[in-house]
Design a protein around this motif. Structure first.
Motif, PDB file in Angstrom:
ATOM      1  N   LEU A   1     -10.424  -2.174  -7.993  1.00  0.00           N
ATOM      2  CA  LEU A   1     -11.467  -3.188  -7.884  1.00  0.00           C
ATOM      3  C   LEU A   1     -12.762  -2.657  -8.470  1.00  0.00           C
ATOM      4  O   LEU A   1     -13.062  -1.463  -8.402  1.00  0.00           O
TER       5      LEU A   1
ATOM      6  N   GLY B   1      -5.086  -0.742  -0.893  1.00  0.00           N
ATOM      7  CA  GLY B   1      -5.284   0.631  -0.411  1.00  0.00           C
ATOM      8  C   GLY B   1      -6.241   1.395  -1.311  1.00  0.00           C
ATOM      9  O   GLY B   1      -6.598   0.922  -2.402  1.00  0.00           O
ATOM     10  N   PHE B   2      -6.654   2.559  -0.847  1.00  0.00           N
ATOM     11  CA  PHE B   2      -7.605   3.392  -1.590  1.00  0.00           C
ATOM     12  C   PHE B   2      -6.958   4.725  -1.947  1.00  0.00           C
ATOM     13  O   PHE B   2      -6.186   5.267  -1.167  1.00  0.00           O
ATOM     14  N   GLU B   3      -7.258   5.224  -3.137  1.00  0.00           N
ATOM     15  CA  GLU B   3      -6.863   6.580  -3.516  1.00  0.00           C
ATOM     16  C   GLU B   3      -8.073   7.263  -4.143  1.00  0.00           C
ATOM     17  O   GLU B   3      -8.583   6.791  -5.167  1.00  0.00           O
ATOM     18  N   ASP B   4      -8.518   8.326  -3.539  1.00  0.00           N
ATOM     19  CA  ASP B   4      -9.685   9.064  -4.034  1.00  0.00           C
ATOM     20  C   ASP B   4     -10.874   8.137  -4.314  1.00  0.00           C
ATOM     21  O   ASP B   4     -11.610   8.330  -5.294  1.00  0.00           O
ATOM     22  N   GLY B   5     -11.045   7.135  -3.480  1.00  0.00           N
ATOM     23  CA  GLY B   5     -12.188   6.238  -3.654  1.00  0.00           C
ATOM     24  C   GLY B   5     -11.949   5.072  -4.597  1.00  0.00           C
ATOM     25  O   GLY B   5     -12.806   4.195  -4.717  1.00  0.00           O
TER      26      GLY B   5
ATOM     27  N   LYS C   1       0.866  -1.186   0.000  1.00  0.00           N
ATOM     28  CA  LYS C   1       0.000   0.000   0.000  1.00  0.00           C
ATOM     29  C   LYS C   1       0.899   1.231   0.000  1.00  0.00           C
ATOM     30  O   LYS C   1       1.479   1.578   1.019  1.00  0.00           O
TER      31      LYS C   1
ATOM     32  N   LEU D   1       0.748   7.986  -1.308  1.00  0.00           N
ATOM     33  CA  LEU D   1       0.633   8.692  -2.577  1.00  0.00           C
ATOM     34  C   LEU D   1       1.587   9.890  -2.659  1.00  0.00           C
ATOM     35  O   LEU D   1       1.548  10.790  -1.819  1.00  0.00           O
TER      36      LEU D   1
ATOM     37  N   LEU E   1      -2.638   7.386  -8.331  1.00  0.00           N
ATOM     38  CA  LEU E   1      -3.476   8.482  -8.839  1.00  0.00           C
ATOM     39  C   LEU E   1      -2.734   9.812  -8.749  1.00  0.00           C
ATOM     40  O   LEU E   1      -3.128  10.731  -8.061  1.00  0.00           O
ATOM     41  N   LEU E   2      -1.634   9.890  -9.489  1.00  0.00           N
ATOM     42  CA  LEU E   2      -0.707  11.012  -9.314  1.00  0.00           C
ATOM     43  C   LEU E   2      -1.146  12.263 -10.052  1.00  0.00           C
ATOM     44  O   LEU E   2      -0.950  13.379  -9.608  1.00  0.00           O
ATOM     45  N   ARG E   3      -1.688  12.065 -11.247  1.00  0.00           N
ATOM     46  CA  ARG E   3      -2.052  13.202 -12.101  1.00  0.00           C
ATOM     47  C   ARG E   3      -0.869  14.176 -12.208  1.00  0.00           C
ATOM     48  O   ARG E   3       0.239  13.750 -12.489  1.00  0.00           O
TER      49      ARG E   3
END
Lengths: 270, 283
Positions: B177, B213-217, B14, B17, B53-55
Protein backbone atom coordinates in the motif's frame (compact mmCIF):
# COMPACT_ATOMS: atom_id res chain seq x y z
CA UNK A 1 0.92 17.03 1.67
CA UNK A 2 -2.48 16.60 3.25
CA UNK A 3 -3.17 13.13 4.50
CA UNK A 4 -6.33 11.12 4.92
CA UNK A 5 -5.97 10.78 8.68
CA UNK A 6 -8.58 8.05 8.95
CA UNK A 7 -6.72 5.89 6.43
CA UNK A 8 -3.38 6.65 8.08
CA UNK A 9 -4.77 5.74 11.49
CA UNK A 10 -6.14 2.41 10.21
CA UNK A 11 -2.83 1.59 8.49
CA UNK A 12 -0.65 2.43 11.48
CA UNK A 13 -2.92 0.64 13.94
CA UNK A 14 -2.82 -2.51 11.79
CA UNK A 15 0.95 -2.14 11.41
CA UNK A 16 1.50 -1.99 15.18
CA UNK A 17 -0.85 -4.91 15.84
CA UNK A 18 0.73 -7.06 13.17
CA UNK A 19 4.36 -6.26 13.81
CA UNK A 20 4.27 -6.50 17.61
CA UNK A 21 2.27 -9.74 17.59
CA UNK A 22 4.59 -11.26 15.01
CA UNK A 23 7.58 -10.80 17.29
CA UNK A 24 5.70 -12.63 20.03
CA UNK A 25 4.79 -9.56 22.09
CA UNK A 26 1.44 -8.28 23.30
CA UNK A 27 2.64 -5.02 24.76
CA UNK A 28 4.43 -1.83 23.82
CA UNK A 29 6.35 0.74 25.88
CA UNK A 30 6.46 4.41 24.94
CA UNK A 31 8.39 7.27 26.46
CA UNK A 32 5.90 10.10 26.99
CA UNK A 33 7.31 13.63 26.95
CA UNK A 34 4.13 15.65 27.01
CA UNK A 35 4.82 16.65 23.41
CA UNK A 36 2.94 15.91 20.22
CA UNK A 37 4.82 12.96 18.71
CA UNK A 38 4.92 10.72 21.76
CA UNK A 39 1.28 11.54 22.51
CA UNK A 40 0.24 10.55 18.97
CA UNK A 41 2.32 7.35 19.19
CA UNK A 42 0.63 6.51 22.50
CA UNK A 43 -2.86 7.13 21.06
CA UNK A 44 -2.03 4.80 18.15
CA UNK A 45 -0.49 2.23 20.48
CA UNK A 46 -3.64 2.12 22.64
CA UNK A 47 -5.86 1.74 19.58
CA UNK A 48 -3.69 -1.08 18.29
CA UNK A 49 -2.98 -3.04 21.45
CA UNK A 50 -5.53 -1.83 23.98
CA UNK A 51 -4.88 0.35 27.02
CA UNK A 52 -3.82 -2.61 29.15
CA UNK A 53 -1.00 -3.36 26.74
CA UNK A 54 0.68 0.03 26.62
CA UNK A 55 3.14 1.06 29.29
CA UNK A 56 4.15 4.71 29.37
CA UNK A 57 7.38 6.02 30.81
CA UNK A 58 7.65 9.60 31.96
CA UNK A 59 11.30 10.41 32.53
CA UNK A 60 11.91 13.93 33.84
CA UNK A 61 15.31 15.51 34.38
CA UNK A 62 15.63 18.36 36.87
CA UNK A 63 15.53 21.00 34.12
CA UNK A 64 12.47 19.47 32.38
CA UNK A 65 9.56 21.84 32.01
CA UNK A 66 7.13 20.91 34.78
CA UNK A 67 4.19 21.58 32.48
CA UNK A 68 5.39 18.93 30.03
CA UNK A 69 5.68 16.36 32.78
CA UNK A 70 2.17 17.17 34.03
CA UNK A 71 0.83 16.95 30.47
CA UNK A 72 2.51 13.58 29.96
CA UNK A 73 0.87 12.31 33.15
CA UNK A 74 -2.46 13.69 31.96
CA UNK A 75 -2.14 11.84 28.67
CA UNK A 76 -1.34 8.58 30.45
CA UNK A 77 -4.43 9.11 32.62
CA UNK A 78 -6.67 10.06 29.70
CA UNK A 79 -5.58 6.94 27.85
CA UNK A 80 -5.89 4.84 30.99
CA UNK A 81 -2.48 3.22 30.56
CA UNK A 82 -0.09 2.06 33.24
CA UNK A 83 2.75 4.54 33.63
CA UNK A 84 5.97 4.94 35.54
CA UNK A 85 7.40 8.33 36.40
CA UNK A 86 11.12 8.00 36.96
CA UNK A 87 13.38 10.93 37.71
CA UNK A 88 16.62 10.43 35.80
CA UNK A 89 18.40 13.36 37.47
CA UNK A 90 20.60 11.26 39.83
CA UNK A 91 22.31 9.18 37.16
CA UNK A 92 22.78 12.14 34.83
CA UNK A 93 24.17 14.37 37.53
CA UNK A 94 26.55 11.79 38.87
CA UNK A 95 27.95 11.32 35.37
CA UNK A 96 28.49 15.02 34.76
CA UNK A 97 29.90 15.50 38.23
CA UNK A 98 32.68 13.13 37.22
CA UNK A 99 32.83 14.34 33.60
CA UNK A 100 31.97 18.02 33.77
CA UNK A 101 30.87 20.05 30.75
CA UNK A 102 28.84 23.13 30.04
CA UNK A 103 28.04 22.03 26.50
CA UNK A 104 24.24 21.91 26.39
CA UNK A 105 24.28 19.52 23.46
CA UNK A 106 26.40 16.96 25.31
CA UNK A 107 24.09 17.15 28.29
CA UNK A 108 21.01 16.95 26.05
CA UNK A 109 22.32 13.89 24.22
CA UNK A 110 23.19 12.20 27.50
CA UNK A 111 19.65 12.81 28.77
CA UNK A 112 18.16 11.41 25.56
CA UNK A 113 20.36 8.31 25.78
CA UNK A 114 19.58 7.79 29.44
CA UNK A 115 15.88 7.87 28.61
CA UNK A 116 16.49 5.32 25.85
CA UNK A 117 18.34 3.13 28.35
CA UNK A 118 15.47 3.24 30.85
CA UNK A 119 12.86 2.63 28.14
CA UNK A 120 14.70 -0.43 26.85
CA UNK A 121 15.17 -1.70 30.41
CA UNK A 122 11.43 -1.39 31.00
CA UNK A 123 10.68 -3.03 27.69
CA UNK A 124 12.44 -6.13 29.02
CA UNK A 125 10.78 -5.88 32.44
CA UNK A 126 7.36 -5.50 30.86
CA UNK A 127 7.97 -7.93 27.97
CA UNK A 128 7.05 -5.17 25.58
CA UNK A 129 8.40 -3.71 22.36
CA UNK A 130 9.69 -0.15 22.25
CA UNK A 131 7.42 2.02 20.15
CA UNK A 132 9.36 4.89 18.60
CA UNK A 133 8.20 8.46 18.16
CA UNK A 134 10.54 9.98 15.55
CA UNK A 135 8.78 11.69 12.66
CA UNK A 136 9.97 11.91 9.05
CA UNK A 137 11.05 15.56 9.40
CA UNK A 138 13.42 14.87 12.29
CA UNK A 139 14.66 11.65 10.74
CA UNK A 140 15.50 13.45 7.49
CA UNK A 141 17.03 16.50 9.17
CA UNK A 142 18.92 14.35 11.67
CA UNK A 143 17.27 16.26 14.48
CA UNK A 144 17.46 13.61 17.16
CA UNK A 145 19.99 11.85 19.34
CA UNK A 146 21.62 8.86 17.68
CA UNK A 147 20.88 5.81 19.83
CA UNK A 148 18.85 8.15 22.02
CA UNK A 149 15.34 9.21 21.07
CA UNK A 150 15.98 7.80 17.56
CA UNK A 151 16.20 4.27 19.00
CA UNK A 152 13.15 2.02 18.98
CA UNK A 153 11.91 -1.33 17.70
CA UNK A 154 8.95 -0.14 15.67
CA UNK A 155 8.29 3.43 14.69
CA UNK A 156 4.77 4.16 13.46
CA UNK A 157 5.50 7.85 12.84
CA UNK A 158 8.60 7.58 10.66
CA UNK A 159 6.85 8.23 7.35
CA UNK A 160 4.86 11.27 8.50
CA UNK A 161 6.14 14.84 8.41
CA UNK A 162 5.64 16.96 11.52
CA UNK A 163 2.86 18.96 9.89
CA UNK A 164 1.10 15.70 9.00
CA UNK A 165 1.40 14.59 12.63
CA UNK A 166 -0.53 17.72 13.61
CA UNK A 167 -3.32 16.63 11.24
CA UNK A 168 -3.31 13.07 12.55
CA UNK A 169 -3.31 14.31 16.16
CA UNK A 170 -6.45 16.38 15.60
CA UNK A 171 -8.18 13.36 14.02
CA UNK A 172 -7.18 11.09 16.92
CA UNK A 173 -8.62 13.53 19.45
CA UNK A 174 -5.33 14.51 21.06
CA UNK A 175 -6.05 17.31 23.58
CA UNK A 176 -5.77 20.81 22.17
CA UNK A 177 -3.15 21.85 24.75
CA UNK A 178 -0.76 19.26 23.30
CA UNK A 179 -1.45 20.24 19.71
CA UNK A 180 -1.03 23.95 20.43
CA UNK A 181 2.30 23.51 22.24
CA UNK A 182 5.47 24.81 20.59
CA UNK A 183 7.48 21.73 19.54
CA UNK A 184 10.47 21.22 21.83
CA UNK A 185 12.83 18.42 22.80
CA UNK A 186 12.92 20.08 26.26
CA UNK A 187 16.53 19.06 26.81
CA UNK A 188 17.30 22.46 28.35
CA UNK A 189 15.09 25.32 29.50
CA UNK A 190 13.63 27.41 26.69
CA UNK A 191 14.75 25.05 23.91
CA UNK A 192 12.45 24.90 20.87
CA UNK A 193 12.91 22.73 17.78
CA UNK A 194 12.47 25.55 15.31
CA UNK A 195 14.96 27.86 17.03
CA UNK A 196 17.54 25.14 17.38
CA UNK A 197 17.22 23.96 13.78
CA UNK A 198 16.89 27.51 12.51
CA UNK A 199 14.02 26.28 10.37
CA UNK A 200 10.24 26.44 10.46
CA UNK A 201 8.56 23.04 10.28
CA UNK A 202 6.09 24.31 7.75
CA UNK A 203 8.83 25.31 5.32
CA UNK A 204 11.12 22.37 6.09
CA UNK A 205 8.29 19.90 5.55
CA UNK A 206 7.29 21.44 2.23
CA UNK A 207 10.88 21.45 0.97
CA UNK A 208 11.50 17.87 2.07
CA UNK A 209 8.19 16.72 0.62
CA UNK A 210 8.82 18.35 -2.75
CA UNK A 211 12.38 17.07 -3.03
CA UNK A 212 12.03 13.55 -1.68
CA UNK A 213 8.38 12.64 -2.17
CA UNK A 214 7.76 14.56 -5.36
CA UNK A 215 11.32 14.21 -6.70
CA UNK A 216 11.71 17.92 -7.53
CA UNK A 217 15.20 19.33 -7.91
CA UNK A 218 16.83 22.14 -5.94
CA UNK A 219 16.47 24.30 -9.05
CA UNK A 220 12.75 23.49 -9.34
CA UNK A 221 12.24 24.71 -5.78
CA UNK A 222 14.16 27.91 -6.33
CA UNK A 223 12.14 28.68 -9.44
CA UNK A 224 9.01 28.00 -7.36
CA UNK A 225 10.13 30.83 -5.07
CA UNK A 226 11.81 28.95 -2.22
CA UNK A 227 14.79 30.70 -0.64
CA UNK A 228 17.93 29.00 -1.93
CA UNK A 229 19.71 29.36 1.43
CA UNK A 230 16.94 27.50 3.21
CA UNK A 231 16.76 24.81 0.53
CA UNK A 232 20.54 24.27 0.70
CA UNK A 233 20.54 24.22 4.47
CA UNK A 234 17.88 21.51 4.46
CA UNK A 235 19.62 19.44 1.81
CA UNK A 236 22.92 19.67 3.67
CA UNK A 237 21.31 18.50 6.89
CA UNK A 238 19.74 15.52 5.14
CA UNK A 239 23.11 14.52 3.67
CA UNK A 240 25.15 15.18 6.79
CA UNK A 241 22.90 13.02 8.98
CA UNK A 242 22.43 10.09 6.63
CA UNK A 243 24.57 8.08 9.08
CA UNK A 244 21.85 8.32 11.71
CA UNK A 245 19.47 6.50 9.41
CA UNK A 246 21.64 3.45 8.73
CA UNK A 247 23.42 0.75 10.69
CA UNK A 248 27.16 1.11 11.37
CA UNK A 249 29.33 0.46 8.32
CA UNK A 250 31.00 -2.94 8.19
CA UNK A 251 34.00 -3.37 5.89
CA UNK A 252 33.54 -6.32 3.55
CA UNK A 253 36.01 -9.17 4.04
CA UNK A 254 34.12 -12.41 3.57
CA UNK A 255 31.83 -13.58 0.78
CA UNK A 256 28.78 -12.91 2.92
CA UNK A 257 28.76 -9.64 4.85
CA UNK A 258 26.07 -8.24 7.12
CA UNK A 259 24.50 -5.17 5.59
CA UNK A 260 25.91 -5.95 2.13
CA UNK A 261 25.06 -9.37 0.79
CA UNK A 262 23.54 -10.98 3.85
CA UNK A 263 20.11 -10.00 2.66
CA UNK A 264 17.42 -11.15 5.03
CA UNK A 265 14.25 -9.36 6.00
CA UNK A 266 13.88 -7.95 9.50
CA UNK A 267 10.80 -10.13 9.89
CA UNK A 268 12.86 -13.25 9.23
CA UNK A 269 11.71 -16.20 11.29
CA UNK A 270 9.09 -14.42 13.38
CA UNK B 1 -16.31 -22.07 -22.12
CA UNK B 2 -18.54 -22.54 -19.11
CA UNK B 3 -21.90 -20.89 -18.67
CA UNK B 4 -24.21 -20.27 -15.75
CA UNK B 5 -23.26 -19.22 -12.26
CA UNK B 6 -20.17 -20.34 -10.45
CA UNK B 7 -18.95 -19.55 -6.99
CA UNK B 8 -15.32 -18.67 -6.46
CA UNK B 9 -13.44 -18.03 -3.23
CA UNK B 10 -10.89 -15.29 -2.72
CA UNK B 11 -8.39 -15.86 0.03
CA UNK B 12 -7.19 -12.42 1.08
CA UNK B 13 -4.35 -14.16 2.77
CA UNK B 14 -1.65 -13.17 5.26
CA UNK B 15 1.34 -15.48 4.79
CA UNK B 16 3.94 -16.35 7.40
CA UNK B 17 7.20 -15.12 5.93
CA UNK B 18 9.53 -17.92 4.85
CA UNK B 19 7.59 -20.79 6.44
CA UNK B 20 6.14 -23.10 3.78
CA UNK B 21 4.83 -25.73 6.18
CA UNK B 22 2.83 -23.32 8.30
CA UNK B 23 1.54 -21.65 5.17
CA UNK B 24 0.41 -24.97 3.73
CA UNK B 25 -1.57 -25.65 6.92
CA UNK B 26 -3.19 -22.24 6.65
CA UNK B 27 -3.95 -22.83 2.97
CA UNK B 28 -5.59 -26.16 3.71
CA UNK B 29 -7.88 -24.58 6.30
CA UNK B 30 -8.99 -21.93 3.79
CA UNK B 31 -9.45 -24.50 1.05
CA UNK B 32 -11.69 -26.65 3.26
CA UNK B 33 -13.73 -23.61 4.20
CA UNK B 34 -14.08 -22.67 0.53
CA UNK B 35 -15.27 -26.20 -0.29
CA UNK B 36 -17.89 -25.93 2.47
CA UNK B 37 -19.09 -22.68 0.97
CA UNK B 38 -19.62 -24.35 -2.37
CA UNK B 39 -16.80 -22.62 -4.22
CA UNK B 40 -15.38 -24.27 -7.35
CA UNK B 41 -12.14 -22.29 -7.25
CA UNK B 42 -10.04 -20.73 -4.52
CA UNK B 43 -7.45 -18.12 -5.41
CA UNK B 44 -4.55 -17.28 -3.10
CA UNK B 45 -2.29 -14.25 -3.64
CA UNK B 46 1.16 -14.08 -5.19
CA UNK B 47 3.85 -15.99 -3.22
CA UNK B 48 1.16 -17.25 -0.86
CA UNK B 49 3.28 -20.23 0.22
CA UNK B 50 6.20 -18.05 1.28
CA UNK B 51 5.43 -14.36 1.78
CA UNK B 52 6.97 -11.57 -0.25
CA UNK B 53 10.02 -9.94 1.31
CA UNK B 54 12.17 -13.04 1.08
CA UNK B 55 15.44 -11.68 -0.28
CA UNK B 56 18.10 -14.37 0.38
CA UNK B 57 15.42 -16.67 1.81
CA UNK B 58 14.43 -17.49 -1.78
CA UNK B 59 17.33 -19.93 -1.94
CA UNK B 60 16.01 -21.87 1.05
CA UNK B 61 12.35 -22.00 0.16
CA UNK B 62 12.35 -22.46 -3.62
CA UNK B 63 10.65 -25.74 -4.56
CA UNK B 64 10.19 -27.61 -7.80
CA UNK B 65 6.79 -28.18 -9.30
CA UNK B 66 7.11 -31.88 -8.42
CA UNK B 67 7.86 -31.14 -4.74
CA UNK B 68 5.96 -33.16 -2.14
CA UNK B 69 4.91 -29.86 -0.64
CA UNK B 70 2.39 -29.59 -3.47
CA UNK B 71 0.86 -33.06 -3.03
CA UNK B 72 -1.86 -31.93 -0.65
CA UNK B 73 -3.04 -29.33 -3.15
CA UNK B 74 -3.35 -31.97 -5.86
CA UNK B 75 -5.43 -34.10 -3.55
CA UNK B 76 -7.70 -31.24 -2.47
CA UNK B 77 -8.13 -30.14 -6.07
CA UNK B 78 -10.37 -33.16 -6.64
CA UNK B 79 -12.99 -31.06 -4.86
CA UNK B 80 -12.06 -27.50 -5.86
CA UNK B 81 -9.70 -25.74 -8.26
CA UNK B 82 -6.81 -24.08 -6.43
CA UNK B 83 -4.43 -21.31 -7.46
CA UNK B 84 -1.43 -20.59 -5.23
CA UNK B 85 1.76 -18.55 -5.51
CA UNK B 86 5.21 -19.96 -4.73
CA UNK B 87 8.93 -19.66 -5.35
CA UNK B 88 9.73 -22.15 -8.09
CA UNK B 89 13.07 -23.76 -8.70
CA UNK B 90 12.95 -24.89 -12.31
CA UNK B 91 14.60 -27.97 -13.80
CA UNK B 92 17.65 -25.87 -14.69
CA UNK B 93 17.84 -24.63 -11.03
CA UNK B 94 16.78 -21.10 -11.93
CA UNK B 95 14.34 -19.40 -9.55
CA UNK B 96 11.01 -17.91 -10.64
CA UNK B 97 8.11 -16.11 -8.97
CA UNK B 98 5.41 -18.59 -10.07
CA UNK B 99 1.84 -19.69 -9.64
CA UNK B 100 0.43 -23.21 -9.68
CA UNK B 101 -3.13 -24.08 -10.73
CA UNK B 102 -4.49 -27.40 -9.48
CA UNK B 103 -7.64 -29.02 -10.82
CA UNK B 104 -9.26 -32.46 -10.67
CA UNK B 105 -6.32 -33.99 -8.86
CA UNK B 106 -3.57 -32.54 -11.05
CA UNK B 107 -1.24 -29.59 -11.31
CA UNK B 108 -2.42 -28.26 -14.66
CA UNK B 109 -0.57 -24.98 -15.07
CA UNK B 110 2.56 -23.21 -13.91
CA UNK B 111 2.81 -19.53 -14.77
CA UNK B 112 6.00 -17.55 -14.20
CA UNK B 113 5.80 -13.81 -13.53
CA UNK B 114 6.94 -11.94 -16.62
CA UNK B 115 7.32 -8.29 -15.58
CA UNK B 116 9.40 -8.33 -12.42
CA UNK B 117 9.44 -4.94 -10.70
CA UNK B 118 12.96 -3.74 -10.03
CA UNK B 119 12.94 -0.11 -9.01
CA UNK B 120 12.36 1.93 -5.85
CA UNK B 121 11.29 -0.50 -3.14
CA UNK B 122 11.30 -3.49 -5.50
CA UNK B 123 14.28 -5.74 -6.20
CA UNK B 124 12.73 -8.85 -7.75
CA UNK B 125 15.24 -9.14 -10.57
CA UNK B 126 17.93 -9.61 -7.98
CA UNK B 127 16.30 -12.88 -6.93
CA UNK B 128 14.08 -14.11 -9.75
CA UNK B 129 14.33 -14.74 -13.45
CA UNK B 130 11.46 -13.35 -15.50
CA UNK B 131 9.04 -15.81 -17.09
CA UNK B 132 8.76 -15.92 -20.86
CA UNK B 133 5.57 -17.87 -21.49
CA UNK B 134 1.97 -16.77 -21.63
CA UNK B 135 -0.55 -19.51 -22.42
CA UNK B 136 -4.17 -19.64 -21.38
CA UNK B 137 -5.41 -23.04 -20.26
CA UNK B 138 -8.84 -24.62 -20.04
CA UNK B 139 -10.68 -24.66 -16.73
CA UNK B 140 -14.34 -24.95 -15.79
CA UNK B 141 -14.40 -21.12 -15.90
CA UNK B 142 -13.31 -20.86 -19.48
CA UNK B 143 -9.97 -20.27 -21.08
CA UNK B 144 -8.02 -19.00 -18.13
CA UNK B 145 -5.05 -16.66 -18.07
CA UNK B 146 -2.90 -15.90 -15.02
CA UNK B 147 -0.94 -12.72 -14.35
CA UNK B 148 1.19 -12.04 -11.31
CA UNK B 149 1.17 -8.59 -9.71
CA UNK B 150 3.02 -6.12 -11.93
CA UNK B 151 2.19 -8.19 -15.04
CA UNK B 152 -1.33 -6.86 -14.56
CA UNK B 153 -0.15 -3.28 -15.08
CA UNK B 154 0.93 -4.08 -18.64
CA UNK B 155 -2.13 -3.96 -20.91
CA UNK B 156 -0.03 -5.71 -23.55
CA UNK B 157 0.04 -8.88 -21.43
CA UNK B 158 -3.72 -8.85 -20.81
CA UNK B 159 -4.18 -8.16 -24.50
CA UNK B 160 -1.95 -11.12 -25.36
CA UNK B 161 -4.31 -13.34 -23.38
CA UNK B 162 -7.26 -11.79 -25.20
CA UNK B 163 -5.55 -12.60 -28.49
CA UNK B 164 -4.95 -16.17 -27.38
CA UNK B 165 -8.64 -16.55 -26.62
CA UNK B 166 -8.64 -16.23 -22.84
CA UNK B 167 -11.95 -15.19 -21.34
CA UNK B 168 -11.17 -15.52 -17.64
CA UNK B 169 -8.31 -13.59 -16.12
CA UNK B 170 -6.88 -14.09 -12.65
CA UNK B 171 -4.31 -11.69 -11.28
CA UNK B 172 -2.60 -12.52 -8.02
CA UNK B 173 -0.73 -9.82 -6.23
CA UNK B 174 1.47 -8.68 -3.34
CA UNK B 175 0.93 -4.97 -3.75
CA UNK B 176 2.36 -2.78 -0.98
CA UNK B 177 0.00 0.00 0.00
CA UNK B 178 1.09 3.55 -0.68
CA UNK B 179 -0.41 6.98 -1.16
CA UNK B 180 -2.53 8.10 1.82
CA UNK B 181 -3.67 11.49 0.58
CA UNK B 182 -7.01 10.52 -0.94
CA UNK B 183 -10.12 8.55 0.00
CA UNK B 184 -8.24 5.26 -0.44
CA UNK B 185 -4.67 4.12 -0.99
CA UNK B 186 -3.67 5.59 -4.32
CA UNK B 187 -2.12 2.24 -5.26
CA UNK B 188 -5.60 0.64 -5.21
CA UNK B 189 -6.96 2.79 -8.01
CA UNK B 190 -4.20 1.63 -10.34
CA UNK B 191 -5.28 -2.01 -9.97
CA UNK B 192 -8.96 -1.30 -10.27
CA UNK B 193 -8.50 0.91 -13.32
CA UNK B 194 -6.67 -1.93 -15.05
CA UNK B 195 -9.27 -4.49 -13.96
CA UNK B 196 -12.19 -2.43 -15.21
CA UNK B 197 -10.59 -1.79 -18.58
CA UNK B 198 -9.54 -5.39 -19.21
CA UNK B 199 -12.84 -6.89 -18.12
CA UNK B 200 -14.86 -4.51 -20.28
CA UNK B 201 -12.79 -4.39 -23.45
CA UNK B 202 -11.58 -7.97 -23.42
CA UNK B 203 -15.00 -9.30 -22.29
CA UNK B 204 -13.66 -11.25 -19.35
CA UNK B 205 -14.25 -11.65 -15.68
CA UNK B 206 -11.17 -10.36 -13.90
CA UNK B 207 -10.35 -11.73 -10.46
CA UNK B 208 -7.68 -9.76 -8.59
CA UNK B 209 -6.43 -11.21 -5.32
CA UNK B 210 -4.04 -9.22 -3.15
CA UNK B 211 -2.56 -10.22 0.18
CA UNK B 212 -2.66 -8.46 3.53
CA UNK B 213 -0.27 -8.16 6.48
CA UNK B 214 2.99 -6.29 7.02
CA UNK B 215 6.56 -7.31 6.26
CA UNK B 216 9.37 -5.03 7.42
CA UNK B 217 6.95 -2.11 7.38
CA UNK B 218 5.55 -2.79 3.93
CA UNK B 219 1.80 -3.08 4.34
CA UNK B 220 -0.10 -5.12 1.81
CA UNK B 221 -3.44 -3.52 1.11
CA UNK B 222 -5.84 -6.35 0.32
CA UNK B 223 -8.71 -4.73 -1.57
CA UNK B 224 -9.08 -7.86 -3.73
CA UNK B 225 -11.79 -7.44 -6.34
CA UNK B 226 -13.74 -8.94 -9.20
CA UNK B 227 -14.73 -6.92 -12.25
CA UNK B 228 -17.22 -8.08 -14.83
CA UNK B 229 -17.52 -7.74 -18.62
CA UNK B 230 -19.55 -4.55 -18.15
CA UNK B 231 -16.46 -3.00 -16.59
CA UNK B 232 -18.05 -2.90 -13.14
CA UNK B 233 -16.40 -3.86 -9.87
CA UNK B 234 -18.91 -6.45 -8.62
CA UNK B 235 -17.03 -7.35 -5.47
CA UNK B 236 -14.42 -5.65 -3.37
CA UNK B 237 -12.81 -6.96 -0.20
CA UNK B 238 -11.92 -4.51 2.59
CA UNK B 239 -8.43 -3.16 3.07
CA UNK B 240 -5.98 -4.90 5.41
CA UNK B 241 -8.36 -7.64 6.58
CA UNK B 242 -7.48 -11.28 6.31
CA UNK B 243 -10.53 -13.30 5.34
CA UNK B 244 -12.07 -15.68 2.85
CA UNK B 245 -14.63 -14.17 0.52
CA UNK B 246 -16.99 -15.96 -1.84
CA UNK B 247 -18.25 -14.33 -5.00
CA UNK B 248 -20.80 -15.61 -7.45
CA UNK B 249 -19.93 -15.13 -11.09
CA UNK B 250 -22.71 -15.18 -13.66
CA UNK B 251 -20.66 -16.47 -16.56
CA UNK B 252 -23.57 -16.05 -18.99
CA UNK B 253 -22.94 -12.32 -18.64
CA UNK B 254 -19.54 -12.83 -20.17
CA UNK B 255 -20.81 -15.08 -22.93
CA UNK B 256 -23.43 -12.48 -23.78
CA UNK B 257 -20.87 -9.67 -23.71
CA UNK B 258 -18.66 -11.54 -26.14
CA UNK B 259 -21.58 -11.99 -28.52
CA UNK B 260 -23.23 -8.61 -28.19
CA UNK B 261 -20.33 -6.18 -27.61
CA UNK B 262 -18.30 -8.16 -30.10
CA UNK B 263 -14.90 -6.74 -29.12
CA UNK B 264 -13.37 -10.13 -29.76
CA UNK B 265 -15.15 -10.54 -33.10
CA UNK B 266 -14.19 -7.08 -34.30
CA UNK B 267 -10.60 -7.03 -33.17
CA UNK B 268 -8.27 -7.60 -36.09
CA UNK B 269 -5.29 -9.35 -34.58
CA UNK B 270 -3.53 -9.81 -37.91
CA UNK B 271 -3.74 -6.10 -38.48
CA UNK B 272 -2.32 -5.35 -35.05
CA UNK B 273 0.53 -7.77 -35.69
CA UNK B 274 1.17 -5.95 -38.97
CA UNK B 275 1.21 -2.57 -37.18
CA UNK B 276 3.82 -3.86 -34.76
CA UNK B 277 5.87 -5.63 -37.41
CA UNK B 278 6.01 -2.49 -39.50
CA UNK B 279 8.28 -1.11 -36.80
CA UNK B 280 8.23 2.24 -35.04
CA UNK B 281 7.61 5.50 -36.77
CA UNK B 282 10.87 7.34 -36.35
CA UNK B 283 9.42 10.85 -36.92
Amino acid sequence: MKINSKLVEKTLVEFLKDEIKKFGFKKGVIGLSGGLDSTVAAFLGVRALGKDNIVALILPYKTSNKKNIDDAEDIAKILGVKYFKIDITPQIDVYFKNNPTDNKLLIGNKIARERMSVIFDYSAREKAMVIGTSNKTELLLGYGTWYGDLASSVNPLGDLYKTQIFELAAHLGVPEKIIKKTPSADLWPGQTDEDEMGLKYEIADKVLYLIFDKRKTREDLISMGYDNKIVDKILNLVKRYQFKRVLPIIPKLSHRTIGKDFLYPRDWGV
Amino acid sequence: MGSGSKIIAISQYKPILGDIEKNIDKHIKSIKKAIEKGAELIVFPELSLTGYLLRDLVYDIAISKSSNFLDEFKLLSKKIDILIGFVEKAEDKVIYNSSAYFSRGNLIDIYRKIRLPNFGMFEEKRFFKAGEQLKPFKTRFGKTGILICRDFLFPSLAYSYFYKGADFLISISNSPLRGVEGEEYSSQKMWEDAGKVYSRFFSMFVVYVNRVGFEDGFGFAGGSFVSDPDGQIIFRAPFLEEDLYVVELDLSKRDKARTVYAYYRDEDFEQIKRFINEGRDED
